[in-house]
Scaffold this motif. Structure first.
Motif, PDB file in Angstrom:
ATOM      1  N   GLY A   1       0.592   4.939  -0.307  1.00 32.90           N
ATOM      2  CA  GLY A   1      -0.127   6.151   0.101  1.00 32.90           C
ATOM      3  C   GLY A   1       0.835   7.256   0.503  1.00 32.90           C
ATOM      4  O   GLY A   1       0.650   8.420   0.133  1.00 32.90           O
TER       5      GLY A   1
ATOM      6  N   TRP B   1      -6.193   8.580  -4.726  1.00 34.90           N
ATOM      7  CA  TRP B   1      -6.332   7.914  -3.428  1.00 34.90           C
ATOM      8  C   TRP B   1      -6.975   6.544  -3.567  1.00 34.90           C
ATOM      9  O   TRP B   1      -6.570   5.583  -2.918  1.00 34.90           O
TER      10      TRP B   1
ATOM     11  N   LEU C   1      -3.954   6.849   7.512  1.00 35.45           N
ATOM     12  CA  LEU C   1      -3.890   5.579   6.778  1.00 35.45           C
ATOM     13  C   LEU C   1      -3.993   4.393   7.734  1.00 35.45           C
ATOM     14  O   LEU C   1      -4.714   3.430   7.484  1.00 35.45           O
TER      15      LEU C   1
ATOM     16  N   THR D   1      -4.943   3.422  -2.194  1.00 37.03           N
ATOM     17  CA  THR D   1      -5.427   2.886  -0.908  1.00 37.03           C
ATOM     18  C   THR D   1      -6.434   1.771  -1.079  1.00 37.03           C
ATOM     19  O   THR D   1      -6.738   1.055  -0.125  1.00 37.03           O
TER      20      THR D   1
END
Lengths: 328, 209
Positions: free
Chosen positions: B60, B179, B47, B183
């Motif tokens: 995340g 995701w 990340l 993100t």
């Protein structure tokens, strides 16, 4: 009593783990843009008039505390080197153990602590002298980050930019094609190897790494640089660590960057004599002498100068350095 | 060979607690925390390398821990089905889940994977420790022998692997959307290296390297 000792040991272990995790996290947080790098100047600044070079960047060992700090032994060796290589520009003001070129004593919160530790370790009568080894430990953690495949690319990218800025400060002209030599002593060799690929790709110039008793991992830089010369002493046990602790350098794995660089002859080994890793009898000792009468320091300067001169202007990438006298 | 409903040597008070909803919640919390620590050690690096914002970084990690809990629950269910089919063990799933959740204890140290150079070997050892603890938990709750428990664990793992293979496409789609949601990136993040050329320092004049 044993309980107290165990508690203290546990607390010290926990502190060490936290410190070890904080180093890569700080580099990643900088990369992610969460924190700024105080040492980063605006790019493309030539504060000195352009100089023809050649250029050598010296990255000190784990006892270093800043770009400005150096021992008189290191200064003497670098002066001897300048005498041997006409026009050599030596960059010493890059602190290898900071991705932002911030010396330990300039750190905001802990600067006073590192300054105190440095004063303590330099005081030969201080009973706390050994505590000064914390500086070495702190820098070893940065070497480990540089050598780690997960963090190395980020950390080395940051230090490579600091090295390029150092070259510009010392009159390096972008686009000149002037070769650059990275001389890394001990753990400084890891930083040199880790950053060399970025420097070569950015400056588009031949870059060679000279490891002085260096401890370093295999790195993708080895695919890009002109050569890696490992200078070592026959009594230096420290430099053998790199071969032992990094599996990518084991002969068992010939398909690594290191294995491939060895196979094409990019890596050479040069035994300087019966030098030890540091202190008396080391590469920088001007009192101990070889059989031919040269001091250890003079022999070191001679060998480094030979390789710097070999990497002349216009040397192609992939040039093979002079054949070494032995193998570490 | 038929085994008893569960290990008869277990004290009744302990058994009662293990069967309670509080025990199941505690087990789920333990696995979630282990997933969080494990995620910090592995997903956290990815990340950050992808220059995620602090808020999305936290989101995340939480999503990663939640997925870890879901996959752990599926694995335990597959193990339970495996030992039930192979050995005829009739242990309540909740009890089995609580017992095997103890195997995730070592992964509470998963963040140690962040340690430079030695982090990954430590993480591998933690995984082995966790697997050993899972076998011990299966033995304790079912009364099976070591090799029986190992065969049961292998059967459960293969069962889950088969199910994952069958459902890989919809699972990937769900994972990808999750995701993208947390993100802010279109597809699941991958670890990528910084560019070789540092911007701002390229030569103004092209020279042959």
């Amino acid at each position: 009593m044993i309980g107290v000792v165990l508690w203290v040991a546990a607390i010290l272990c926990a502190l060490l783990i936290v410190a070890a995790i904080a180093v890569p996290l700080a580099a990643l947080a900088w990369w992610a843009g969460w924190i700024s790098a105080p040492g980063v100047a605006a790019p493309l600044v030539n504060s000195e008039p352009p100089r023809p070079g050649p250029f050598l960047v010296y990255l000190s060992g784990v006892g270093d505390i800043s770009g400005e700090y150096s021992t008189r032994y290191e200064d003497a060796m670098l002066d001897a080197l300048v005498e041997r290589v006409p026009g050599l520009q030596v960059v010493t003001d890059v602190f290898a153990y900071s991705w932002a070129n911030v010396g330990l004593t300039s750190e905001g919160d802990l600067g006073w602590f590192w300054a105190w530790l440095n004063a303590v370790r330099l005081n030969k009568r201080s009973p706390l002298r050994k505590v000064g080894k914390l500086i070495n430990l702190r820098n070893v953690l940065h070497i480990a980050v540089s050598a780690d495949n997960r963090y190395g690319p980020i950390y080395n990218y940051g230090v490579a930019e600091m090295i390029i800025q150092g070259l510009l400060r010392h009159g390096y002209r972008l686009g000149s094609g002037t070769p650059v030599t990275l001389l890394g002593y001990s753990g400084g060799a890891q930083i040199a190897v880790g950053t060399a690929g970025y420097i070569q790709a950015t400056l588009r110039t031949p870059v060679q790494v000279i490891s002085l008793g260096g401890i370093f991992n295999s790195n993708s830089s080895l695919e890009r640089i002109s050569s890696l010369v490992h200078l070592y002493g026959s009594r230096d046990r420290g430099q053998r660590l790199g071969q032992l602790i990094f599996p990518a350098r084991w002969p068992l794995f010939p398909a690594t960057h290191w294995g491939r660089a060895l196979a094409v002859g990019k890596v050479s080994f040069h035994c300087l004599g019966p030098m030890v890793h540091s202190g008396r009898g080391s590469y920088l000792d001007d009192n101990e002498r070889l059989e031919d009468g040269r001091s250890f320091m003079a022999a070191t300067a001679d060998a480094v100068a030979e390789h710097v001169l070999h990497l002349g202007p216009g040397a192609p990438a992939g040039v093979v350095a002079p054949t070494g006298q032995g193998r570490a | 060979m038929k085994h008893g409903p569960y290990n008869e040597r277990m004290p009744i008070e302990l058994l009662n607690w293990l069967l309670s909803p509080e025990a199941v919640s505690a087990a789920a919390l333990l696995i979630f925390m282990a997933g969080l620590s494990d995620g910090i050690g592995s997903q956290g690096v990815t990340l950050l390398i992808n220059r995620i914002t602090p808020l999305r970084f936290v989101l995340g990690l939480l999503a990663s821990a939640a997925l870890f809990l879901v996959s752990a629950a599926l694995w335990v269910a597959a193990l339970w089905l495996s030992v039930r089919t192979l050995y005829g063990v009739s242990v309540p799933l909740a009890l089995f889940f609580v017992a095997v959740s103890a195997a995730y204890g070592p992964l509470l140290l998963g963040a140690l994977r962040l340690l430079p150079l030695i982090g990954t070997p430590i993480w591998v050892l933690l995984r082995l420790w966790s697997f050993g603890a899972a076998l011990a938990s299966i033995q304790a709750v079912t009364g099976l022998g070591f090799w029986q428990a190992a065969l049961g664990a292998l059967g459960g793992t293969l069962l889950l692997a088969g199910a994952s293979w069958l459902l890989s496409e919809p699972a990937a789609a769900v994972g990808g959307r999750l995701w993208a949601l947390v993100t802010g990136r279109p597809r699941p993040l991958e670890r990528s290296a910084p560019p070789l050329v540092i911007p701002g320092y390229e030569p103004a004049i092209e020279v042959e390297p």
